[in-house]
Design an enzyme around this catalytic site. Structure first.
Site, PDB file in Angstrom:
ATOM      1  N   GLY A  60       1.003  -0.969   0.101  1.00  0.00           N
ATOM      2  CA  GLY A  60       0.436  -0.250   0.151  1.00  0.00           C
ATOM      3  C   GLY A  60       0.935   1.358   0.003  1.00  0.00           C
ATOM      4  O   GLY A  60       1.864   0.831   0.790  1.00  0.00           O
ATOM      5  N   HIS A 157      -2.598   7.059   7.590  1.00  0.00           N
ATOM      6  CA  HIS A 157      -1.538   7.865   6.544  1.00  0.00           C
ATOM      7  C   HIS A 157      -2.342   9.648   6.244  1.00  0.00           C
ATOM      8  O   HIS A 157      -1.703  10.825   6.074  1.00  0.00           O
ATOM      9  CB  HIS A 157      -1.067   7.532   5.164  1.00  0.00           C
ATOM     10  CG  HIS A 157       0.257   6.749   5.927  1.00  0.00           C
ATOM     11  ND1 HIS A 157       1.391   6.979   6.815  1.00  0.00           N
ATOM     12  CD2 HIS A 157       0.500   5.132   5.632  1.00  0.00           C
ATOM     13  CE1 HIS A 157       2.388   6.333   6.634  1.00  0.00           C
ATOM     14  NE2 HIS A 157       1.542   5.202   6.247  1.00  0.00           N
TER      15      HIS A 157
END
Length: 193
Positions: A60, A157
Protein backbone atom coordinates in the site's frame (compact mmCIF):
# COMPACT_ATOMS: atom_id res chain seq x y z
CA UNK A 1 8.75 6.30 -12.08
CA UNK A 2 8.52 6.56 -8.29
CA UNK A 3 11.39 5.12 -6.23
CA UNK A 4 12.26 4.95 -2.54
CA UNK A 5 13.85 8.41 -2.96
CA UNK A 6 10.30 9.76 -3.48
CA UNK A 7 9.05 8.22 -0.20
CA UNK A 8 9.37 10.60 2.75
CA UNK A 9 10.34 9.18 6.13
CA UNK A 10 9.01 9.57 9.67
CA UNK A 11 9.72 13.00 11.08
CA UNK A 12 8.69 14.73 7.83
CA UNK A 13 5.87 17.21 8.60
CA UNK A 14 3.64 16.05 5.70
CA UNK A 15 3.21 12.66 7.43
CA UNK A 16 1.53 14.41 10.36
CA UNK A 17 -0.93 16.55 8.35
CA UNK A 18 -4.52 15.70 7.58
CA UNK A 19 -4.59 15.38 3.78
CA UNK A 20 -6.97 17.48 1.66
CA UNK A 21 -9.88 16.08 -0.36
CA UNK A 22 -9.33 15.63 -4.08
CA UNK A 23 -11.61 17.19 -6.71
CA UNK A 24 -13.99 14.72 -8.34
CA UNK A 25 -13.66 13.99 -11.19
CA UNK A 26 -9.90 13.93 -10.60
CA UNK A 27 -7.59 16.23 -12.51
CA UNK A 28 -5.29 14.72 -15.10
CA UNK A 29 -2.39 15.25 -12.65
CA UNK A 30 -4.16 13.41 -9.80
CA UNK A 31 -5.13 10.60 -12.16
CA UNK A 32 -1.51 10.24 -13.31
CA UNK A 33 -0.18 10.37 -9.76
CA UNK A 34 -2.49 7.57 -8.63
CA UNK A 35 -1.35 5.46 -11.59
CA UNK A 36 2.32 6.11 -10.71
CA UNK A 37 1.64 5.11 -7.10
CA UNK A 38 0.13 1.80 -8.26
CA UNK A 39 3.06 1.28 -10.62
CA UNK A 40 5.39 1.69 -7.62
CA UNK A 41 3.59 -1.17 -5.81
CA UNK A 42 3.71 -3.40 -8.90
CA UNK A 43 7.45 -2.76 -9.31
CA UNK A 44 8.15 -3.19 -5.59
CA UNK A 45 6.47 -6.62 -5.62
CA UNK A 46 8.52 -7.83 -8.61
CA UNK A 47 11.78 -9.24 -7.13
CA UNK A 48 13.92 -8.34 -10.17
CA UNK A 49 12.60 -4.78 -10.49
CA UNK A 50 12.69 -4.25 -6.73
CA UNK A 51 16.35 -5.23 -6.66
CA UNK A 52 17.23 -3.22 -9.78
CA UNK A 53 15.63 -0.01 -8.46
CA UNK A 54 16.30 -0.72 -4.75
CA UNK A 55 12.60 -0.72 -3.85
CA UNK A 56 11.30 -2.02 -0.55
CA UNK A 57 8.31 -4.27 -1.25
CA UNK A 58 5.00 -2.72 -0.25
CA UNK A 59 1.30 -3.54 -0.42
CA UNK A 60 0.00 0.00 0.00
CA UNK A 61 0.98 3.61 -0.51
CA UNK A 62 -0.76 6.85 0.46
CA UNK A 63 -0.11 10.17 -1.32
CA UNK A 64 1.24 11.89 1.85
CA UNK A 65 4.08 9.36 1.82
CA UNK A 66 5.34 10.89 -1.41
CA UNK A 67 4.89 14.40 0.04
CA UNK A 68 1.51 15.03 -1.62
CA UNK A 69 -1.02 15.96 1.05
CA UNK A 70 -4.10 14.66 -0.81
CA UNK A 71 -6.62 11.95 0.09
CA UNK A 72 -5.38 9.35 -2.38
CA UNK A 73 -4.17 5.79 -1.74
CA UNK A 74 -3.34 2.58 -3.56
CA UNK A 75 -3.37 -1.02 -2.37
CA UNK A 76 -2.14 -4.13 -4.16
CA UNK A 77 -2.36 -7.42 -2.27
CA UNK A 78 -4.43 -10.58 -2.06
CA UNK A 79 -7.77 -10.90 -0.29
CA UNK A 80 -9.08 -13.65 2.02
CA UNK A 81 -9.70 -15.83 -1.06
CA UNK A 82 -6.08 -15.34 -2.17
CA UNK A 83 -7.20 -13.29 -5.20
CA UNK A 84 -5.21 -10.24 -6.28
CA UNK A 85 -6.88 -6.95 -5.37
CA UNK A 86 -5.75 -3.61 -6.77
CA UNK A 87 -7.40 -0.50 -5.35
CA UNK A 88 -6.62 3.04 -6.51
CA UNK A 89 -8.88 5.31 -4.47
CA UNK A 90 -9.66 8.99 -4.06
CA UNK A 91 -11.27 10.50 -0.93
CA UNK A 92 -11.71 7.10 0.75
CA UNK A 93 -13.55 6.75 4.04
CA UNK A 94 -14.67 4.00 6.38
CA UNK A 95 -18.46 4.13 6.66
CA UNK A 96 -18.89 1.20 9.06
CA UNK A 97 -16.79 -1.39 10.86
CA UNK A 98 -17.05 -4.52 12.96
CA UNK A 99 -16.88 -4.45 16.73
CA UNK A 100 -14.36 -7.26 16.40
CA UNK A 101 -10.72 -6.22 16.32
CA UNK A 102 -7.68 -7.89 14.83
CA UNK A 103 -3.96 -7.36 14.39
CA UNK A 104 -1.03 -8.76 12.47
CA UNK A 105 0.91 -11.38 14.35
CA UNK A 106 4.30 -9.98 13.30
CA UNK A 107 3.34 -6.32 13.65
CA UNK A 108 3.05 -3.72 10.91
CA UNK A 109 5.74 -2.16 8.77
CA UNK A 110 5.80 1.01 6.70
CA UNK A 111 7.84 2.31 3.77
CA UNK A 112 8.12 5.63 5.64
CA UNK A 113 9.62 3.94 8.72
CA UNK A 114 13.18 2.62 8.37
CA UNK A 115 13.23 0.84 11.70
CA UNK A 116 11.44 -2.13 13.17
CA UNK A 117 8.65 -1.22 15.56
CA UNK A 118 7.24 -4.03 17.68
CA UNK A 119 3.83 -4.18 19.29
CA UNK A 120 0.19 -4.88 18.55
CA UNK A 121 -1.54 -2.41 16.22
CA UNK A 122 -5.30 -2.89 16.82
CA UNK A 123 -7.48 -2.74 13.70
CA UNK A 124 -11.10 -3.50 12.84
CA UNK A 125 -11.51 -7.03 11.45
CA UNK A 126 -14.10 -5.95 8.85
CA UNK A 127 -14.86 -2.57 7.32
CA UNK A 128 -17.16 -1.05 4.72
CA UNK A 129 -15.59 1.73 2.69
CA UNK A 130 -16.67 4.37 0.20
CA UNK A 131 -14.35 6.13 -2.23
CA UNK A 132 -13.99 7.30 -5.81
CA UNK A 133 -12.07 5.34 -8.43
CA UNK A 134 -9.73 6.68 -11.13
CA UNK A 135 -12.73 7.51 -13.33
CA UNK A 136 -14.39 9.53 -10.57
CA UNK A 137 -17.08 6.89 -9.97
CA UNK A 138 -18.24 6.29 -6.41
CA UNK A 139 -17.44 2.78 -5.17
CA UNK A 140 -18.48 0.90 -2.03
CA UNK A 141 -16.54 -2.15 -0.86
CA UNK A 142 -16.45 -4.51 2.07
CA UNK A 143 -12.96 -5.48 3.22
CA UNK A 144 -11.87 -8.02 5.78
CA UNK A 145 -8.74 -9.59 7.22
CA UNK A 146 -5.38 -8.52 5.84
CA UNK A 147 -6.94 -6.28 3.17
CA UNK A 148 -8.93 -4.39 5.82
CA UNK A 149 -5.79 -3.93 7.91
CA UNK A 150 -3.83 -2.55 4.95
CA UNK A 151 -6.66 -0.14 4.11
CA UNK A 152 -6.80 1.15 7.71
CA UNK A 153 -3.01 1.63 7.73
CA UNK A 154 -3.21 3.72 4.53
CA UNK A 155 -6.23 5.68 5.83
CA UNK A 156 -4.17 6.58 8.90
CA UNK A 157 -1.59 8.19 6.59
CA UNK A 158 -4.34 10.42 5.17
CA UNK A 159 -5.13 11.56 8.71
CA UNK A 160 -1.57 12.21 9.87
CA UNK A 161 -1.40 9.04 11.97
CA UNK A 162 1.54 6.61 11.98
CA UNK A 163 0.84 2.94 12.74
CA UNK A 164 2.93 3.01 15.91
CA UNK A 165 0.68 5.73 17.34
CA UNK A 166 -1.86 2.92 17.86
CA UNK A 167 0.48 0.71 19.92
CA UNK A 168 -0.18 0.84 23.68
CA UNK A 169 2.93 2.55 25.13
CA UNK A 170 2.55 0.96 28.55
CA UNK A 171 1.91 -2.57 27.25
CA UNK A 172 2.88 -2.89 23.54
CA UNK A 173 1.76 -6.52 23.33
CA UNK A 174 -1.53 -6.10 25.16
CA UNK A 175 -4.30 -8.10 23.50
CA UNK A 176 -7.51 -6.33 22.70
CA UNK A 177 -10.76 -7.24 24.38
CA UNK A 178 -12.46 -10.31 22.85
CA UNK A 179 -13.60 -11.11 20.29
CA UNK A 180 -10.12 -10.96 18.77
CA UNK A 181 -8.47 -12.66 15.86
CA UNK A 182 -4.86 -12.59 14.69
CA UNK A 183 -4.10 -12.27 10.99
CA UNK A 184 -0.90 -13.91 9.76
CA UNK A 185 1.24 -11.49 7.81
CA UNK A 186 1.43 -12.11 4.08
CA UNK A 187 4.13 -14.57 3.05
CA UNK A 188 6.50 -11.93 1.69
CA UNK A 189 6.38 -10.08 5.04
CA UNK A 190 5.86 -6.88 3.06
CA UNK A 191 5.41 -3.55 4.77
CA UNK A 192 2.11 -1.86 4.00
CA UNK A 193 3.24 1.40 2.71
Amino acid sequence: MLTMNDVIREGHPTLRKKAKEVDIPPTKEDHQLLKKMMEFLVHSQDPELAEKYELRPGVGLAAPQIDVSKRMLVIRTTDHRDELVELALLNPKIVSHSAETTHLEGGEGCLSVDREVTGIVPRYARIKIEAYDLDGKKVTKRLRGFLAIVFQHEMDHLNGIMFYDRIDEDDPFKKQLPPHEVIKRNEQNEPFS
